[in-house]
Design a protein around this motif. Structure first.
Motif, PDB file in Angstrom:
ATOM      1  N   ASP A  58     142.639  72.080  63.223  1.00 62.00           N
ATOM      2  CA  ASP A  58     143.440  71.143  64.186  1.00 62.00           C
ATOM      3  C   ASP A  58     143.294  69.796  63.732  1.00 62.00           C
ATOM      4  N   LYS A  73     147.154  78.788  68.056  1.00 59.45           N
ATOM      5  CA  LYS A  73     148.393  78.129  67.480  1.00 59.45           C
ATOM      6  C   LYS A  73     149.826  78.382  67.702  1.00 59.45           C
ATOM      7  N   ASP A 110     151.236  79.317  70.428  1.00 59.28           N
ATOM      8  CA  ASP A 110     151.577  78.766  71.749  1.00 59.28           C
ATOM      9  C   ASP A 110     151.779  77.225  71.713  1.00 59.28           C
ATOM     10  N   LYS A 111     151.070  76.602  70.712  1.00 66.43           N
ATOM     11  CA  LYS A 111     151.275  75.230  70.468  1.00 66.43           C
ATOM     12  C   LYS A 111     151.177  74.847  69.281  1.00 66.43           C
ATOM     13  N   GLY A 112     151.426  73.725  69.155  1.00 63.55           N
ATOM     14  CA  GLY A 112     151.437  72.947  67.800  1.00 63.55           C
ATOM     15  C   GLY A 112     152.982  72.918  67.104  1.00 63.55           C
ATOM     16  N   LYS A 125     152.709  76.922  63.568  1.00 62.20           N
ATOM     17  CA  LYS A 125     153.083  78.237  64.072  1.00 62.20           C
ATOM     18  C   LYS A 125     153.145  79.314  63.080  1.00 62.20           C
TER      19      LYS A 125
END
Length: 93
Positions: free
Chosen positions: A38, A67, A69-71, A76
């Motif tokens: 992160d 990760k 679902d986000k980023g 991903k």
């Protein structure tokens, strides 16, 4: 991975991705590695995610799944690759 220098953290993650994990070192490495996934510097996070495929534990799998679902798209993609290499069944859900 614990320092402030992003280039050194990236280099450390790259070395870990190539290293063979041992049980003794795995406990030492996974905490800082999970945190580095992160890192605000994407190039550090990407290399940490790649190294997680080698050193990851159950907590790492949870972080990698998050990760997805986000980023950014690169995180991903790397998370997908790492989850595949770790072979944890939770990733298939």
């Amino acid at each position: 991975l614990k320092g402030a220098d992003a280039l050194k953290k990236r280099a450390a993650a790259q070395e870990l991705a190539l290293a063979k994990p041992t049980d003794a070192h795995k406990r030492e490495v996974t905490g800082p590695l999970n945190k580095a996934m992160d890192d605000p510097q994407n190039f550090v996070a990407w290399e940490a995610i790649k190294a997680a495929a080698v050193w990851g534990d159950a907590a790492t799998v949870d972080l990698l799944i998050a990760k997805l679902d986000k980023g950014d798209p690169f995180s991903k993609h790397r998370a997908c690759e790492a989850l595949g290499k770790l072979g944890d069944g939770r990733a298939a859900e």
